[in-house]
Design a protein around this motif. Structure first.
Motif, PDB file in Angstrom:
ATOM      1  N   ALA A 160      -5.504  12.246   0.189  1.00 12.58           N
ATOM      2  CA  ALA A 160      -4.666  11.623  -0.749  1.00 12.58           C
ATOM      3  C   ALA A 160      -5.653  11.869  -2.054  1.00 12.58           C
ATOM      4  N   GLN A 161      -4.851  11.960  -3.292  1.00 16.35           N
ATOM      5  CA  GLN A 161      -5.644  12.148  -4.695  1.00 16.35           C
ATOM      6  C   GLN A 161      -5.209  11.008  -5.503  1.00 16.35           C
ATOM      7  N   VAL A 162      -6.285  10.313  -6.108  1.00 10.93           N
ATOM      8  CA  VAL A 162      -5.869   9.152  -7.177  1.00 10.93           C
ATOM      9  C   VAL A 162      -6.527   9.283  -8.318  1.00 10.93           C
ATOM     10  N   GLU A 163      -6.074   8.581  -9.361  1.00 13.18           N
ATOM     11  CA  GLU A 163      -6.772   8.578 -10.824  1.00 13.18           C
ATOM     12  C   GLU A 163      -6.650   7.014 -11.079  1.00 13.18           C
ATOM     13  N   LEU A 209       5.449  -6.306  -9.927  1.00  8.46           N
ATOM     14  CA  LEU A 209       4.334  -6.012  -9.099  1.00  8.46           C
ATOM     15  C   LEU A 209       4.273  -4.676  -9.473  1.00  8.46           C
ATOM     16  N   ASN A 210       2.996  -4.085  -9.901  1.00  8.86           N
ATOM     17  CA  ASN A 210       2.925  -2.465 -10.362  1.00  8.86           C
ATOM     18  C   ASN A 210       2.895  -1.779  -8.972  1.00  8.86           C
ATOM     19  N   ARG A 211       3.740  -1.102  -8.565  1.00 10.65           N
ATOM     20  CA  ARG A 211       3.753  -0.224  -7.362  1.00 10.65           C
ATOM     21  C   ARG A 211       2.631   0.744  -7.412  1.00 10.65           C
ATOM     22  N   ASP A 212       1.913   0.804  -8.296  1.00 11.36           N
ATOM     23  CA  ASP A 212       0.954   1.998  -8.425  1.00 11.36           C
ATOM     24  C   ASP A 212      -0.531   1.169  -7.997  1.00 11.36           C
ATOM     25  N   THR A 213      -0.626   0.088  -8.641  1.00 15.37           N
ATOM     26  CA  THR A 213      -2.109  -0.626  -8.628  1.00 15.37           C
ATOM     27  C   THR A 213      -1.997  -1.690  -7.706  1.00 15.37           C
ATOM     28  N   GLY A 214      -0.747  -2.156  -7.310  1.00 12.32           N
ATOM     29  CA  GLY A 214      -0.670  -3.545  -6.403  1.00 12.32           C
ATOM     30  C   GLY A 214      -0.808  -4.762  -7.162  1.00 12.32           C
ATOM     31  N   GLN A 215      -1.014  -4.533  -8.611  1.00  5.72           N
ATOM     32  CA  GLN A 215      -1.371  -5.862  -9.524  1.00  5.72           C
ATOM     33  C   GLN A 215      -0.194  -6.554  -9.796  1.00  5.72           C
ATOM     34  N   LEU A 216      -0.004  -7.940  -9.522  1.00  3.66           N
ATOM     35  CA  LEU A 216       0.990  -8.860  -9.776  1.00  3.66           C
ATOM     36  C   LEU A 216       0.664  -9.360 -11.206  1.00  3.66           C
ATOM     37  N   ILE A 217       1.707  -9.141 -11.811  1.00  2.00           N
ATOM     38  CA  ILE A 217       1.861  -9.552 -13.338  1.00  2.00           C
ATOM     39  C   ILE A 217       2.875 -10.610 -13.778  1.00  2.00           C
ATOM     40  N   ARG A 218       2.553 -11.645 -14.355  1.00  2.00           N
ATOM     41  CA  ARG A 218       3.477 -12.862 -14.728  1.00  2.00           C
ATOM     42  C   ARG A 218       3.707 -12.881 -16.259  1.00  2.00           C
ATOM     43  N   PRO A 252      -8.807   6.420   8.833  1.00  2.00           N
ATOM     44  CA  PRO A 252      -7.751   6.242   9.657  1.00  2.00           C
ATOM     45  C   PRO A 252      -6.438   6.248   8.704  1.00  2.00           C
ATOM     46  N   PRO A 253      -5.340   6.526   9.036  1.00  2.00           N
ATOM     47  CA  PRO A 253      -3.897   6.350   8.366  1.00  2.00           C
ATOM     48  C   PRO A 253      -3.778   4.700   7.972  1.00  2.00           C
ATOM     49  N   ASP A 254      -3.556   4.409   6.923  1.00  2.00           N
ATOM     50  CA  ASP A 254      -3.693   2.905   6.339  1.00  2.00           C
ATOM     51  C   ASP A 254      -3.125   2.848   5.033  1.00  2.00           C
ATOM     52  N   LEU A 255      -3.002   1.611   4.425  1.00  2.00           N
ATOM     53  CA  LEU A 255      -2.701   1.431   3.116  1.00  2.00           C
ATOM     54  C   LEU A 255      -3.950   0.932   2.621  1.00  2.00           C
ATOM     55  N   TYR A 256      -4.617   1.490   1.504  1.00  2.00           N
ATOM     56  CA  TYR A 256      -5.890   1.154   0.879  1.00  2.00           C
ATOM     57  C   TYR A 256      -5.855   0.728  -0.357  1.00  2.00           C
ATOM     58  N   LEU A 257      -6.805  -0.220  -0.899  1.00  2.00           N
ATOM     59  CA  LEU A 257      -6.901  -0.597  -2.181  1.00  2.00           C
ATOM     60  C   LEU A 257      -8.229  -0.149  -2.787  1.00  2.00           C
ATOM     61  N   ILE A 258      -8.182   0.618  -3.892  1.00  2.00           N
ATOM     62  CA  ILE A 258      -9.594   1.343  -4.382  1.00  2.00           C
ATOM     63  C   ILE A 258      -9.641   0.273  -5.874  1.00  2.00           C
ATOM     64  N   ARG A 259     -10.720  -0.224  -5.960  1.00  2.00           N
ATOM     65  CA  ARG A 259     -11.108  -1.112  -6.918  1.00  2.00           C
ATOM     66  C   ARG A 259     -12.393  -0.544  -7.714  1.00  2.00           C
ATOM     67  N   VAL A 260     -12.412  -0.582  -9.272  1.00  2.00           N
ATOM     68  CA  VAL A 260     -13.642  -0.240  -9.855  1.00  2.00           C
ATOM     69  C   VAL A 260     -13.962  -1.330 -10.781  1.00  2.00           C
ATOM     70  N   TYR A 276       7.496  -0.700 -11.568  1.00  2.00           N
ATOM     71  CA  TYR A 276       7.339  -2.147 -11.262  1.00  2.00           C
ATOM     72  C   TYR A 276       8.471  -2.807 -10.350  1.00  2.00           C
ATOM     73  N   SER A 277       8.082  -3.525  -9.352  1.00  2.00           N
ATOM     74  CA  SER A 277       9.139  -4.138  -8.551  1.00  2.00           C
ATOM     75  C   SER A 277       9.006  -5.595  -9.270  1.00  2.00           C
ATOM     76  N   VAL A 278      10.383  -6.110  -9.751  1.00  2.00           N
ATOM     77  CA  VAL A 278      10.507  -7.280 -10.400  1.00  2.00           C
ATOM     78  C   VAL A 278      11.298  -8.283  -9.346  1.00  2.00           C
ATOM     79  N   SER A 279      10.843  -9.633  -9.547  1.00  2.00           N
ATOM     80  CA  SER A 279      11.096 -10.405  -8.836  1.00  2.00           C
ATOM     81  C   SER A 279      11.150 -11.982  -9.514  1.00  2.00           C
TER      82      SER A 279
END
Length: 992
Positions: free
Chosen positions: A911-914, A942-951, A879-887, A968-971
């Motif tokens: 959707a296509q993803v690498e 915050l990496n807009r592509d992976t969703g990973q938060l880096i400090r 279904p339409p949604d925001l997903y997270l793919i983890r490997v 990246y979103s910076v805050s």
């Protein structure tokens, strides 16, 4: 909730008075006057016996009460031990409480009580037909949210009951202060009333009905009977309601109004209560359980970060409790009380220190809710590095020796030495420099020590030689005269063990102040290669010089500090008035490419002066002062002897609630912006920016927010709601007329289900503009025969959902305007898919477990698959949604993970993803000057592509982190600064 702190403060104040005791059989005499010492006849004087709780009137019934005579005098014959809280008041004067010490009674002194002028509040309680309601409980009257805490502590609570004519009165209140109280009677809905001291025409209308709820209090180890008399707090709709459990630990409340409430038990710290969220009428008639915590236990295993195996003998401390892990690394500690993530400390005496998990290793350290035990937790530790140091030449000196270790990143560590060999325990695992000295004439050479993370104990030998010394002079040119000056700013000389790639000294060894003539001396230094740095205090101007000292060498040096350039100016407003206290931020590009951020504060006359700035140009000057619009200027050439900064006043957003002047409203300023995440990322929602209290019909103002789209929402105590039209706010061009808010205005929504003529399903419309928890935001109806309607909805932007076993659909940003009908058509939800590849160093990775989880739906069952020989994988029927793919992949014996956010929308179902699991490079960078980030501030990316938060970590004025290329979103905390793009070559630039 806002009454909670005031009530607790008041209780503490009363408890402190309760500690004073009056002797048995004491005679208390006194006199009551006004502040001008005029006697007050017929004033009432009370002494209380119990006052530990302000929530119920029975705890404030006087043990003794009397009235003053014509001369304002009174007398008590106290026949028992009583707490000495005296309350006095008179007609037109404020009720005042006084503390009385036993020493005064022992001496037989007359007590003087001076009263200030006071106000009263009176009114009438009526029913829906306008008939008076007798016997209604009114109170307690307490300070409102707008009352200063210091004033609230002086207030004496009151209760009353309406008479046969429905009237009530509170007297002796502090003038011009805001108050509030509850009105309740069995069979009616509880009302919360806001008043101003002096109001004499308060009219409270009680509505028949209200909702009931009951329950009990318990803990895991205690039955409800243990909580007999327990106080509980209902908080919501702008007020607190305090109730008491009966002798069995049960409670019952009637007359609750519609709306959202929290419920918790009032228990002493550190014990906590489970907070229940209630919504009426949904939860009406329920029987709930309020759980009180007995504390929790923290249980887990200590792992060695160097070997990834359990390790015993680690001493842990949490909340002043200590335990030691057993031979298998297992530990259990408690009971603990603090909620959130437990703060774990490692006692270094056990030979360990806390460590970060190895790359790809599992780490479990959950947040505590205070009720459940935390089990299976992981604590990663590292053995402290130990240096066994053999010292040769101890016989050369009779003075005590000190061993020094200067880590590359950290403070100088010193330890006294009495014997050889000596042992030095180090927390640092990076390289450092070691030497031993008697601080007078003997020192060993500077020895570089490399402490690898998996190294065993290290043994080294230091040999004492004649110490080296350095003396010299620092000459500084004046920025205004370009001439040598010996009376300039304070000068410092520093010695470091080495220099990093940015020209900064590392491995700090020592520092001395230069004398007035600029001279300095280091009398006892180790021999070896070092770095000498001269600098001015409060100035970025510095100069370094490499030194190579031989044992016993006495070096003389002269250091010439170049002059910086002047940066000065003034800050004023549009009326040519100085703005004192404004902070001027300025950003200078350094020779190594980094940006140095500095600031200077204006004097009361609005002027600022920085005598020396390094460089030829300031990249950015910025002022963001309260009450004014931000000001900035780029590329300011140096020297600059007068930069004129003119601040424009920030326009106010004017508003008016179109309602009766007797009504009071909470008005919320809501910023309207896309949700930005989840299935409905484009759905507009309101975020509260600020709030004020407004009176119906009166023009009010809110400090102007930054440019953007906003709405105003007004809510009163009866939950009537008003929503303004969208406001396109421009601080430089505010609307000429006040924004109108019309409470009670509603619109209609009608819809059809395409292909759902036979469907019977619930339709939920959520007003995304209204503030959460302040009023009803979710409305529901039933779709039948393929149609549905909402006849009366508050204006706003709605998210409409239909969810059933046979039909699922949604609509975003459904605009409902007042007095208009909005029509929509919902189409069935279509399913999509995700196809992707796993890569490392641009090559496919096969047989990797790929996991798919939803980032918005907690009920979504995670899915797993395995990558094929070409690294590809696929997930269907999504279904339409925001997903997270983890490997997770195995890389040279270690686990390395990668992840990526993927969105499936109703418009783009495929959707296509690498996912690239190549180890990211470590990047040194500075943020763009317009972000106005000062060194040391906690930056998050915050990496807009992976969703990973880096400090990233600060190293001087430069940030460092492992950053894959991308957006990246910076805050800083919750404050968003903007977006940057990390390029493949490691450079960082502002995103367009």
């Amino acid at each position: 909730m806002f009454l909670k702190n005031q009530q607790q403060i008041f209780v503490l104040c009363v408890f402190s008075l309760a500690c004073l005791q009056v002797a048995v059989g004491a005679q208390l005499t006194g006199i009551v006057t006004d502040v001008n010492r005029r006697h007050l006849p017929s004033a009432k004087v009370q002494i209380l016996t119990q006052f530990s709780e302000i929530f119920f009137p029975e705890f404030w019934k006087p043990a003794e009460e009397t009235a003053t005579d014509d001369q304002g005098r009174f007398s008590f014959s106290i026949s028992e031990t009583t707490p000495t809280l005296i309350i006095a008041w008179a007609n037109g004067y404020r009720r005042t409480k006084f503390a009385l010490s036993p020493e005064i009674l022992a001496k037989g002194q007359t007590v003087g009580l001076a009263l200030e002028r006071g106000e009263r509040v009176d009114g009438v309680v009526v029913d829906e037909a306008g008939q008076p309601v007798s016997g209604a409980e009114v109170g307690p009257i307490v300070g409102s949210i707008d009352m200063e805490p210091a004033i609230a502590r002086r207030h004496v609570p009151q209760w009353t009951v309406t008479g046969s004519d429905g009237r009530f009165e509170f007297d002796g209140l502090m003038p011009k202060q805001p108050y509030q109280f509850l009105v309740r009677k069995l069979g009616y809905e509880i009302q919360n009333v806001m008043v101003q001291a002096g109001q004499t025409d308060v009219r409270v209308q009680l509505r028949k009905g209200g909702y009931a709820i009951g329950g009990m209090v318990r803990s895991r180890s205690q039955d409800p009977q243990t909580f007999a008399g327990q106080l509980l707090r209902f908080n919501g709709n702008g007020f607190d309601l305090i109730v008491k459990a009966d002798e069995h630990g049960h409670f019952q409340v009637d007359g609750m109004p519609a709306g959202n409430f929290s419920l918790e038990a009032i228990v002493p710290s550190p014990r906590i209560s489970r907070v229940l969220t209630l919504e009426f009428p949904r939860d009406a008639g329920r029987n709930v359980t309020v759980e009180v915590s007995d504390g929790y236990f923290f249980e887990g295993t200590t792992f060695d970060a160097e070997t990834s195996t359990p390790v015993g003998g680690v001493c842990l401390r949490i909340e002043d409790l200590r335990t030691t892990s057993d031979a298998h690394g297992h530990f259990r500690i408690g009971p603990l009380w603090q909620t959130g993530k437990p703060w774990i400390e490692i006692e270094e005496e056990s030979g360990f220190t806390v460590a970060a998990p190895p790359p790809g290793a599992l780490s479990r350290n959950e947040d505590a809710d205070g009720f459940r035990n935390l089990v299976g937790q992981t604590v990663w530790v590292r053995r402290l590095a130990r240096l066994h140091v053999n010292i040769q030449g101890l016989e050369f000196t009779t003075r005590s020796l000190t061993m020094y270790f200067a880590p590359k990143d950290g403070k100088l560590i010193n330890q006294g030495v009495t014997t050889s060999p000596a042992r030095l325990r180090l927390r640092e695992t990076s390289e450092g420099w070691l030497y031993v000295s008697d601080s007078f004439e003997w020192s060993s050479p500077l020895l570089k020590v490399s402490l690898a993370p998996k190294s065993k104990d290290t043994a080294v030998t230091l040999t004492l030689h004649n110490a080296a010394s350095v003396r010299g002079v620092v000459r500084s040119k004046s920025s205004s005269e370009s001439a040598e000056s010996t009376t300039g700013p304070r000068l410092l000389a520093r010695v470091f063990a080495a220099q990093d790639e940015h020209g900064n000294g590392v491995g700090w060894i020592g520092e001395v102040d230069c004398k007035q003539d600029g001279s300095f001396r280091f009398p006892c230094l180790p021999s070896g290669e070092m770095l000498l740095e001269a600098t001015k205090v409060g100035s970025p101007i510095r100069k370094t010089s490499a030194l190579v000292l031989r044992p016993g060498e006495h070096r003389e040096v002269v250091i010439e500090l170049e002059a910086g350039k002047l940066f000065a100016g003034s800050v004023r407003d549009e009326n040519n008035q100085p703005v004192g206290g404004a902070t001027v931020l300025y950003y200078v590009r350094m020779p190594d490419g980094s940006t140095r951020a500095s600031k200077v504060e204006c004097s009361p006359d609005g002027k600022f002066l920085v005598p020396e700035v390094e460089g030829d140009t300031i990249e950015l000057v910025r002022v963001d002062h309260s009450g004014f619009a931000p000001w900035e200027k780029r590329d300011v050439p140096l020297p600059c002897d007068h930069l004129e900064i003119v601040l424009k006043s920030r326009a106010s957003l004017r508003l008016k609630v179109e309602a009766d002047p007797t009504t009071q409203w909470k008005v919320y300023l809501m910023r309207i912006q896309p949700w930005g995440s989840g299935t409905h990322a484009k759905q507009l929602q309101g975020l509260p920016i600020s709030e004020i209290t407004a009176i119906g019909g009166q023009e009010e103002a809110i400090p102007g927010p930054p440019e953007g789209t906003y709405r105003l929402v007004a809510i009163d105590a009866a939950h009537s709601v008003g929503v303004s039209e969208p406001i396109a706010w421009d601080p430089t061009n505010p609307p000429p007329m006040p924004i109108r808010i019309v409470p009670g205005a509603t619109g209609s929504l009608r819809g059809t289900l395409e292909g759902g003529e036979e469907v019977v399903a619930e339709v939920v419309a959520t007003n995304m503009v209204l503030p959460d928890g302040k009023c009803t935001t979710e409305f529901s109806t039933t779709a039948q025969n393929g149609t549905f309607s909402f006849p009366a909805l508050p204006p706003g932007d709605y998210l409409v959902l239909v969810t059933s076993e046979s039909y699922n659909a949604s609509a975003e940003n459904v605009r409902v305007d007042s007095r208009r009908v909005t029509e929509i058509k919902l189409r069935p939800l279509r399913l999509g898919s995700i196809q992707g590849r796993v890569l490392k160093d641009k090559a496919p990775v096969e047989s990797v477990i790929v996991e798919l989880v939803s980032q918005t739906d907690p009920d979504f069952t995670p899915r797993k698959t395995v990558s094929s020989s070409d690294g590809s994988f696929a997930f269907e029927d999504l279904p339409p949604d925001l997903y997270l793919i983890r490997v997770t992949v195995q890389d040279q014996g270690q686990q390395r993970s990668g992840q990526k956010s993927v969105r499936v929308t109703s418009e783009e179902l495929s959707a296509q993803v690498e996912i690239d699991v190549t180890p990211p490079p470590r990047v040194s960078f500075t943020l763009p000057p317009q972000f106005a980030v000062l060194p040391g501030q906690p930056v998050q990316m915050l990496n807009r592509d992976t969703g990973q938060l880096i400090r990233p970590e600060w190293h001087g004025n430069v940030l460092e982190a492992e950053l894959p290329p991308g957006l990246y979103s910076v805050s800083i905390g919750d404050a968003a600064l903007g977006e940057v793009r990390v390029n493949p070559d490691g450079t960082v630039e502002a995103a367009e």
